[in-house]
Write a protein that holds these residues in place. Structure first.
Motif, PDB file in Angstrom:
ATOM      1  N   VAL A 592      69.605  60.370  48.608  1.00  0.00           N
ATOM      2  CA  VAL A 592      69.245  61.527  49.517  1.00  0.00           C
ATOM      3  C   VAL A 592      67.984  61.808  49.419  1.00  0.00           C
ATOM      4  N   VAL A 593      67.139  62.168  50.468  1.00  0.00           N
ATOM      5  CA  VAL A 593      65.638  62.517  50.555  1.00  0.00           C
ATOM      6  C   VAL A 593      65.660  64.165  50.105  1.00  0.00           C
ATOM      7  N   ILE A 594      65.027  64.430  48.987  1.00  0.00           N
ATOM      8  CA  ILE A 594      64.866  65.846  48.660  1.00  0.00           C
ATOM      9  C   ILE A 594      63.507  66.364  49.349  1.00  0.00           C
ATOM     10  N   THR A 595      62.458  65.563  49.002  1.00  0.00           N
ATOM     11  CA  THR A 595      61.134  66.094  49.353  1.00  0.00           C
ATOM     12  C   THR A 595      60.400  64.951  50.150  1.00  0.00           C
ATOM     13  N   PRO A 596      60.343  65.023  51.527  1.00  0.00           N
ATOM     14  CA  PRO A 596      59.382  63.718  52.388  1.00  0.00           C
ATOM     15  C   PRO A 596      58.139  63.543  51.668  1.00  0.00           C
ATOM     16  N   ALA A 597      57.632  62.358  51.837  1.00  0.00           N
ATOM     17  CA  ALA A 597      56.308  61.873  51.547  1.00  0.00           C
ATOM     18  C   ALA A 597      55.284  62.621  52.235  1.00  0.00           C
TER      19      ALA A 597
END
Length: 921
Positions: A592-597
């Motif tokens: 799961v993505v916690i902080t996007p790029a």
């Protein structure tokens, strides 16, 4: 007394015995062989040239003695007149002609070059040409003239080259033998007067080398310098402490009494008067101090004048004064004031002087005369003094080991160090010569020792075809011979020599190619391959395999690049809560993505895997692009600290069900391109594909192909290195053809036109610009003074970069100057188009000054005019520039299309040749 050879007679007339290398050189000359003598400065190599002069007189032939500079020509002329009388010897230096019909003529090398191109009658009966300081052919601006002469002289003429010791003398000798015939190379390191190396540290003078060792630096010298360096380091620390001690200074603490070194106690090299005083006490005078700037030489002289230093007796001072007054008797009193004559004479009478190109020639000649007579004991000189002028001293002093080369400050080379220190030690007077280097902070004695120990330097050609050279070669020998002559130049020879390794590799590669080809023929024969030409047929099959392999690799690289782009695109678009499937060993892994790029070009989102691992991932970690399979709400606690929340994330994945793909899609799969398909088909259709043992044969065939490739690459490299001069010559002719100085006949062979005949007579750095200005008539309708001013744009080169607006005395002069610049702009554009060196920009800095001088103005007025235009000329510069204008005006007189322009050029020459310009040539 009866002599067996002329050499015996020559030796009998000398006051000293000849060294072995001198005898060897003279013997070679008498045996009609060319000779190259490489010896240290002061070793006496000119004896070989003087013997050639004597031999020519004895045999009733001619000998030309060439030098790189007028000062050396003048000196050699006087030496030969003393030996053979005025009737036998002549002098030609461009602006001076004395007894030009003599059998012995001393001349600058440019004069001889011009004679060769003009096919002058003066060359008849010429048997010997002595080329003094022949290593000058490596000079960037004028060195090419030496090669033009060597290549242009008739085969019957013997060349006697006199050179400083160079490290590639054998290479240079081989080239001379190639283009001139039998040439003996004679090399010696022997100095008739040995040279001691010293280093002056303050008032103490140490031997540079440890006695009894082979080049080891003097240990006492090193210890003394280490002690000074340590004291300087401590002073630096103390200075820092002082700057930090506001409180101590506020309370008036006296650091000069604190036991620490005071600023005034710091190490400083001695001033020039103190240095000379120390050396006088060691019996090391007379001396030459080399300072690498004219201003530095003049400053040193002024420093000595301000001191109490006197190096002469009262009687010597009176003798000096008489010689000086006689030498300047023809210079007007008002000009002497401008020249600072009173101070200059005062310095001479006290025994010291400066010597550099910025001085008036008459002043330089007086300094040389007084120094040679031993009346002047100290000279501050630029390095031009080291070039052949006979002014040896007991000691040479070097204050620095760096010099300005026109672009920046560079270290002295071993060759330059040897050339400068070679002036120390007078043959027949001194038992030993002395080279003294003044130590300064950060100077490493080991480096100085290295300079002193390395006594050779390479001789590198600067030869390249130019416009005047090209038309003269066409005129005198024709196109094909001209091409061959350029290919025989030392520049070409050195280019060939630089690829000797490649040539040897070619030979080895060709042998390997032949052996492998024989091995392949044998293998094909053993398999009974039925073919008329099995080698080439099989190699065509190998080439198909190579091409297919190349295309498959290219397709694979393309697929990888596309896959990387897709990974970047997916990662950069991920949002908070996105659930992705990533490549795993057995099956895709969920995260799961916690902080996007934050960076779209190099996206590195922070994720937490279903296993609980958290961290940032970058594109390089993905073999395939991840796929978004869903999304989930991510609590703030997880966002704030994903590592501590790993168990919570596991539980989140357990509570939510996301579709997990069996494997990730590869949208950039490596699919065969059309070219790959075509090559595979061609490979299967080739007969060799079905030959027996084809893979074993292919290994031999691949090796043969590699060896053929290597041969081709090496041949291409050698060809590129050896054909540059010929190609440049062709490009020059193309440009000259466009301008009608050259035309091509029906067989496409070039020949010079009437305009080309005029260009052949213009020997100037800006020869084609001069020719274009004369041809277009923009220098017509100018009076003599105006013409001199405009012509100076093609001779003057400012010591500092300046391209100001043309400043002339009259409107006609300004118009002609502006037209000259416009023609240069057109020429520069044409040169750029033909990939040729750009002609030097026409500078106007001397135009107003030479106009005023030609019109009759006094020296001071003209010098002021030059300086106002940014020329920054010394009197010597003024005289030299005026004589260069005279030289070009002579060429204008011969090549002008307009009779009035030719007449005005003659009148300008007569007007310029007066006062200081006419004296001391």
């Amino acid at each position: 007394m009866t002599f067996t050879t002329h050499l015996d007679e020559f030796r009998a007339g000398l006051k000293f015995p000849l060294d072995d290398f001198q005898i060897q050189g003279c013997t070679a000359v008498e045996n009609d062989r060319g000779v190259l003598v490489c010896a240290p400065t002061g070793a006496g190599k000119t004896i070989v040239g003087e013997f050639a002069v004597s031999l020519a007189l004895q045999r009733g032939t001619k000998c030309f003695y060439t030098t790189p500079i007028k000062a050396l020509s003048n000196q050699k002329y006087h030496d030969l007149v003393k030996a053979h009388g005025e009737d036998a010897v002549g002098l030609l230096t461009g602006d001076v002609s004395i007894n030009h019909g003599a059998d012995i003529i001393v001349m600058t090398t440019e004069v001889l070059r011009n004679m060769i191109y003009a096919q002058s009658d003066t060359l008849e009966r010429l048997s010997y040409v002595v080329m003094d300081e022949i290593h000058f052919l490596s000079d960037k601006s004028r060195g090419a003239v030496w090669e033009e002469v060597i290549l242009g002289l008739h085969d019957s003429v013997q060349v006697i080259g006199l050179s400083a010791t160079v490290s590639n003398s054998e290479e240079f000798g081989r080239w001379l033998a190639t283009v001139r015939g039998d040439t003996e190379v004679i090399v010696t390191d022997h100095r008739p007067v040995p040279l001691d190396q010293w280093m002056m540290v303050g008032k103490r003078v140490y031997p540079l080398f440890e006695p009894g060792t082979d080049g080891e630096v003097n240990r006492a010298l090193e210890a003394h310098i280490e002690r000074i360096d340590g004291e300087e380091l401590q002073r630096g620390r103390d200075d820092f402490a002082r700057r930090q001690s506001f409180r101590s200074r506020a309370h008036g603490e006296d650091f000069s009494r604190s036991g620490r070194p005071r600023p005034q106690d710091r190490f400083r090299p001695l001033g020039r008067p103190e240095v000379l005083d120390v050396l006088r006490g060691m019996d090391m005078l007379p001396s030459i101090t080399f300072i690498f700037s004219r201003l530095g030489c003049d400053s040193a002289l002024a420093q000595c004048l301000r001191s109490r230093l006197v190096l002469t007796s009262q009687q010597e001072a009176e003798e000096i004064a008489a010689i000086v007054d006689a030498g300047v008797s023809e210079i007007p009193e008002e000009d002497l004031k401008v020249l600072g004559f009173r101070q200059w004479k005062a310095a001479l009478c006290r025994g010291f002087a400066a010597h550099h190109a910025g001085m008036l020639p008459a002043f330089r000649h007086i300094v040389e005369e007084l120094f040679t007579k031993g009346l002047v004991r100290a000279v501050f000189a630029t390095e031009t003094l080291a070039l052949g002028i006979n002014m040896p001293a007991r000691s040479v002093i070097l204050e620095k080991l760096v010099k300005y080369d026109g672009e920046g400050h560079v270290d002295l080379t071993p060759g330059q160090y040897t050339q400068l220190t070679g002036r120390a030690g007078r043959r027949g007077i001194d038992v030993i010569g002395n080279a003294v280097v003044q130590w300064a902070l950060a100077m490493d004695p080991a480096r100085v020792a290295g300079l002193a120990s390395t006594r050779t330097y390479p001789l590198n050609s600067t030869f390249a075809p130019g416009y005047n050279m090209s038309v003269n070669l066409l005129k005198t020998i024709g196109f094909e011979p001209a091409h061959r002559l350029l290919e025989k130049s030392f520049a070409q020879f050195q280019a060939d020599g630089s690829v000797v390794g490649e040539v040897r590799e070619i030979e080895r590669a060709e042998e390997a190619e032949r052996n492998t080809e024989a091995e392949l023929i044998q293998a094909l024969s053993a398999e009974g391959i039925p073919s008329e030409n099995p080698i080439e047929e099989f190699l065509s099959y190998i080439q198909l395999r190579r091409d297919l392999s190349t295309e498959e690799k290219r397709a694979k690289r393309f697929a990888i690049e596309q896959r990387e782009k897709e990974v970047v695109a997916v990662l950069s678009k991920l949002q908070l809560g996105d659930v992705i499937a990533m490549p795993g060993k057995k099956r895709p892994i969920l995260a799961v993505v916690i902080t996007p790029a934050s960076n779209a070009r190099d996206p590195k989102p922070l994720i937490v895997m279903e296993s609980g691992w958290s961290g940032r991932v970058d594109p390089q970690a993905f073999a395939l692009a991840p796929q978004v399979v869903g999304s989930m709400r991510v609590p703030r606690g997880v966002i704030a600290n994903p590592r501590r929340a790993s168990r919570q994330v596991k539980e989140m994945f357990a509570r939510n069900s996301f579709p997990r793909p069996k494997k990730l899609r590869d949208t950039a799969r490596n699919r065969p391109t059309e070219k790959v398909k075509a090559l595979r088909t061609a490979l299967k259709d080739h007969p060799a594909h079905y030959w027996p043992q084809v893979e074993d044969l292919a290994r031999i065939g691949e090796r043969l192909m590699r060896e053929r490739d290597k041969v081709a690459q090496l041949q291409s490299k050698v060809s590129a290195a050896t054909d540059t001069l010929g190609r440049e010559f062709d490009r020059i002719l193309e440009l000259l053809s466009e301008m009608d100085y050259v035309e091509f006949d029906e067989s496409n062979t070039p020949r010079i036109t009437e305009e080309g005949e005029r260009l052949a007579l213009i020997h100037n750095e800006s020869d084609l610009l001069v020719a274009q200005c004369l041809r277009r008539g923009i220098w017509d309708n100018l009076d003599p003074a105006e013409l001199a001013g405009v012509v100076s744009m093609c001779t003057f080169e400012n010591r500092r970069e300046s391209r100001g607006e043309a400043e002339g005395a009259t409107d006609a002069m300004v118009d002609a100057m502006n037209h000259t610049i416009r023609i240069w702009e057109q020429l520069a554009s044409d040169e750029q188009r033909h990939r040729l060196p750009i002609t030097r920009y026409p500078e106007a800095g001397f135009a107003l000054a030479i106009h005023q001088w030609t019109a009759g103005a006094p020296l001071g007025y003209c010098m002021a005019a030059a300086n106002e235009c940014g020329a920054e000329l010394t009197p010597g510069d003024f005289v030299r520039q005026a004589r260069q204008v005279i030289d070009l005006l002579e060429q204008v007189r011969k090549t002008a299309y307009n009779d009035e322009t030719a007449r005005h050029a003659r009148q300008a020459i007569d007007a310029i040749r007066r006062g200081v310009v006419a004296i001391g040539t």
